[in-house]
Design a protein around this motif. Structure first.
Motif, mmCIF file in Angstrom:
data_model
loop_
_atom_site.group_PDB
_atom_site.id
_atom_site.type_symbol
_atom_site.label_atom_id
_atom_site.label_comp_id
_atom_site.label_asym_id
_atom_site.label_seq_id
_atom_site.Cartn_x
_atom_site.Cartn_y
_atom_site.Cartn_z
ATOM 1 N N LEU A 1 31.221 44.030 26.250
ATOM 2 C CA LEU A 1 31.407 43.340 27.520
ATOM 3 C C LEU A 1 30.470 43.894 28.596
ATOM 4 O O LEU A 1 29.845 43.135 29.340
ATOM 5 N N LEU B 1 41.135 40.948 47.364
ATOM 6 C CA LEU B 1 40.943 39.586 46.886
ATOM 7 C C LEU B 1 41.601 38.546 47.773
ATOM 8 O O LEU B 1 42.722 38.704 48.202
ATOM 9 N N LEU C 1 35.133 34.168 34.292
ATOM 10 C CA LEU C 1 36.095 34.365 35.388
ATOM 11 C C LEU C 1 35.724 33.469 36.567
ATOM 12 O O LEU C 1 36.591 32.863 37.199
ATOM 13 N N GLY C 2 34.405 33.400 36.856
ATOM 14 C CA GLY C 2 33.956 32.569 37.971
ATOM 15 C C GLY C 2 34.308 31.100 37.767
ATOM 16 O O GLY C 2 34.706 30.413 38.706
ATOM 17 N N VAL D 1 38.055 30.712 38.414
ATOM 18 C CA VAL D 1 38.317 30.764 39.856
ATOM 19 C C VAL D 1 37.855 29.463 40.515
ATOM 20 O O VAL D 1 38.557 28.915 41.383
ATOM 21 N N VAL E 1 32.852 44.762 36.925
ATOM 22 C CA VAL E 1 33.410 44.820 35.564
ATOM 23 C C VAL E 1 32.763 45.965 34.777
ATOM 24 O O VAL E 1 33.452 46.737 34.105
ATOM 25 N N GLU F 1 27.646 41.824 30.504
ATOM 26 C CA GLU F 1 27.647 41.657 31.966
ATOM 27 C C GLU F 1 26.291 42.035 32.556
ATOM 28 O O GLU F 1 25.756 41.324 33.413
ATOM 29 N N LEU G 1 35.281 37.056 26.977
ATOM 30 C CA LEU G 1 35.258 36.457 28.320
ATOM 31 C C LEU G 1 34.521 37.423 29.235
ATOM 32 O O LEU G 1 34.841 38.616 29.268
ATOM 33 N N ASP G 2 33.529 36.921 29.975
ATOM 34 C CA ASP G 2 32.852 37.795 30.934
ATOM 35 C C ASP G 2 33.049 37.259 32.352
ATOM 36 O O ASP G 2 33.802 36.312 32.575
ATOM 37 N N SER G 3 32.356 37.862 33.311
ATOM 38 C CA SER G 3 32.574 37.488 34.707
ATOM 39 C C SER G 3 32.113 36.059 34.996
ATOM 40 O O SER G 3 32.621 35.424 35.922
ATOM 41 N N THR G 4 31.180 35.544 34.205
ATOM 42 C CA THR G 4 30.787 34.143 34.370
ATOM 43 C C THR G 4 31.985 33.241 34.084
ATOM 44 O O THR G 4 32.247 32.278 34.805
ATOM 45 N N MET H 1 31.358 35.997 43.366
ATOM 46 C CA MET H 1 31.608 36.174 41.935
ATOM 47 C C MET H 1 30.444 36.868 41.245
ATOM 48 O O MET H 1 30.631 37.558 40.260
ATOM 49 N N PHE I 1 30.915 40.390 40.666
ATOM 50 C CA PHE I 1 31.955 40.791 39.715
ATOM 51 C C PHE I 1 31.367 41.465 38.486
ATOM 52 O O PHE I 1 32.001 42.323 37.893
ATOM 53 N N LEU J 1 42.166 39.939 39.342
ATOM 54 C CA LEU J 1 42.511 38.522 39.263
ATOM 55 C C LEU J 1 43.896 38.260 38.665
ATOM 56 O O LEU J 1 44.342 37.120 38.643
#
Lengths: 141, 116
Positions: A41, A93, B60-61, B64, A110, A45, B55-58, A103, A106, B95
């Motif tokens: 992950l 948040l 999550l975006g 959201v 992360v 990222e 699942l990555d931050s993309t 975002m 993020f 989140l």
């Protein structure tokens, strides 16, 4: 294990390949199985952030990943060439402020939550994210 | 693994089944589906993440963004997720306070029914 370097063009499809390579080398370097999801992950990222930055600033330039076994630690460095002044988002948040630009911060948040050790070096010539995890098993053949 | 998407409507709740990896490459497809569902008047969405491998931050975006869209119509976007490696990302980013997260589709449907 010697250093492994990977360069890829700034296409989202290549991020998965980078994740798979990093996870394979982490396993081979002796990173615990329980940490491999975090490696996958965090590297994903860092590469996603780099791809987005390159697509905005320099789509023709490649992104570089360096993976190495450094004194019992598995170390990954993702370097891009897009000018960056991003900072880590640490505000509380609120859905209203979760814009696309918020975002984008993020990803680094992360990574900071996942990697055992993280350093972020933003500069006008690009960002370098260095992260590492313990590789307790030494050097598997 | 690529991303597989499907959806169905049960008891006024639109259930979006997601399978595979949600990342910078595949997330746009999920975004398009959520936008399409909202544009067609589906304002109560339940995203089932039980078969999501990554699942990555993309991603999550995208979730959201979907939540913001349904809330504009007094709707809801909630999740089904019990996988620790996915839940961890929601916790790291805070989140878990934004999304309702349920252990099963049935549990989410029951809670949705009580809210009506």
């Amino acid at each position: 294990m010697a250093t492994v370097e990977l360069m890829f063009s700034a296409l989202p499809a290549h991020v998965r390949t980078a994740r798979l390579v990093a996870t394979a080398i982490a396993r081979r370097t002796g990173v615990e199985e329980s940490l491999l999801d975090e490696v996958r992950l965090a590297v994903g990222e860092a590469c996603s952030r780099a791809v987005e930055a390159h697509r905005a600033h320099c789509p023709g330039e490649p992104i570089r990943i360096e993976l190495k076994d450094d004194s019992g630690r598995f170390e990954v460095t993702v370097s891009d060439q897009a000018p960056s002044d991003e900072i880590k988002q640490e505000q509380p948040l609120d859905l209203g402020m979760l814009s696309d630009s918020f975002m984008s911060g993020f990803g680094i948040a992360v990574i900071a939550g996942l990697a055992d050790d993280v350093e972020v070096f933003p500069s006008p010539k690009g960002m370098r994210i260095r992260m590492s995890w313990p590789a307790a098993n030494g050097h598997p053949s | 693994m690529d991303l597989k998407l499907d959806h169905r409507t049960e008891d006024g709740l639109t259930i979006v089944e997601v399978e595979g990896e949600i990342d910078v490459y595949t997330a746009p497809r999920l975004r398009e589906l959520l936008i399409d569902l909202v544009n067609k008047g589906n304002f109560h969405l339940l995203v089932n993440m039980e078969k999501v491998d990554f699942l990555d931050s993309t991603g999550l975006g995208v979730l959201v963004g979907g939540l913001k869209r349904v809330r504009a119509h007094d709707g809801s976007l909630e999740l089904v997720c019990t996988q620790e490696r996915i839940l961890k990302i929601f916790r790291i980013t805070g989140l878990t306070k934004v999304f309702g997260i349920y252990a099963s589709v049935d549990e989410a449907k029951e809670a949705h029914g009580k809210d009506k």
